[in-house]
Write a protein that holds these residues in place. Sequence first.
Motif, PDB file in Angstrom:
ATOM      1  N   SER A  10       0.695  -1.365  -0.272  1.00  0.00           N
ATOM      2  CA  SER A  10      -0.088  -0.070   0.065  1.00  0.00           C
ATOM      3  C   SER A  10       0.870   1.219   0.068  1.00  0.00           C
ATOM      4  N   ARG A  11       2.102   1.117   0.707  1.00  0.00           N
ATOM      5  CA  ARG A  11       2.872   2.652   0.729  1.00  0.00           C
ATOM      6  C   ARG A  11       3.333   2.769  -0.516  1.00  0.00           C
ATOM      7  N   LYS A  12       3.884   1.715  -1.224  1.00  0.00           N
ATOM      8  CA  LYS A  12       4.320   2.061  -2.614  1.00  0.00           C
ATOM      9  C   LYS A  12       3.117   2.510  -3.783  1.00  0.00           C
ATOM     10  N   GLY A  15       1.861   5.853  -2.858  1.00  0.00           N
ATOM     11  CA  GLY A  15       3.120   6.952  -3.306  1.00  0.00           C
ATOM     12  C   GLY A  15       3.085   7.072  -4.618  1.00  0.00           C
ATOM     13  N   GLU A  16       2.669   5.992  -5.610  1.00  0.00           N
ATOM     14  CA  GLU A  16       2.718   6.077  -6.938  1.00  0.00           C
ATOM     15  C   GLU A  16       1.552   6.671  -7.389  1.00  0.00           C
ATOM     16  N   ALA A  17       0.191   6.497  -7.134  1.00  0.00           N
ATOM     17  CA  ALA A  17      -0.944   6.861  -7.476  1.00  0.00           C
ATOM     18  C   ALA A  17      -1.648   7.736  -6.817  1.00  0.00           C
ATOM     19  N   GLY A  18      -1.370   8.101  -5.471  1.00  0.00           N
ATOM     20  CA  GLY A  18      -2.191   8.932  -4.580  1.00  0.00           C
ATOM     21  C   GLY A  18      -3.321   8.120  -4.101  1.00  0.00           C
ATOM     22  N   ILE A 109      -0.288  13.929  -1.736  1.00  0.00           N
ATOM     23  CA  ILE A 109      -1.347  14.629  -0.793  1.00  0.00           C
ATOM     24  C   ILE A 109      -1.596  15.994  -1.415  1.00  0.00           C
ATOM     25  N   ASN A 110      -0.226  16.544  -1.563  1.00  0.00           N
ATOM     26  CA  ASN A 110      -0.265  17.965  -1.881  1.00  0.00           C
ATOM     27  C   ASN A 110      -0.571  18.016  -3.335  1.00  0.00           C
TER      28      ASN A 110
END
Length: 203
Positions: A10-12, A15-18, A109-110
């Motif tokens: 999930s972290r990956k 991070g890749e797709a938001g 997130i940003n």
Amino acid sequence: MKRQAILSASRKVFGEAGYLGASIDVIATRAGVSTRTIYNHFIGKEELFATVLLDSTEQVASAHETMTLRHLGGIATAADLETGLTRLAKDWVRPRPEFTDHFAIVGRINTDGNDFPWHLHDAWRQAGPLRVQRTLASCMSDLAGRGLLRVPDVDFAAQHFVVLVTNTWGRSPAGADAMTEAELDAMATAGAHAFLYGYLPRT
């Protein structure tokens, strides 16, 4: 075992797709589990994302707090102040490979902006940036109380320090990750010196 595989995948993916672009199906495939297994552990994507985000945020915040207290907690004299702040600045700007996935998620997130659920954004800010700011501000307050710094507003001073030492403007379009060790040291040192110039007691 399966829960940890889900969190790691999930972290990956986040991070890749938001948050908005990630799907449970993709996470399940990456984790080597079924979607049913994911739903056995988490109610849905929001709970999974919140768990991943807040867990990694806790780790990053703890690392920054430890770093801050290590460099600023033992300062006793004005002579130690510049050394401590400069060492903290140099540590602060160093990329941390173990947190790459976390900062990728924060970047997403940003990017998602107003489309990202506000309550999750607020939970992240409270658990991470604001927690670290409070620790740094507390150290600033202690230094000011002993006459080593002139700090009218400790929260603003903490923010000011971070902005000054992490300012990559004019240095590297790709940010700190693309900078050499020497460039990182120069950026951090310049930021720490600028901070001291503004916050040393007037004589």
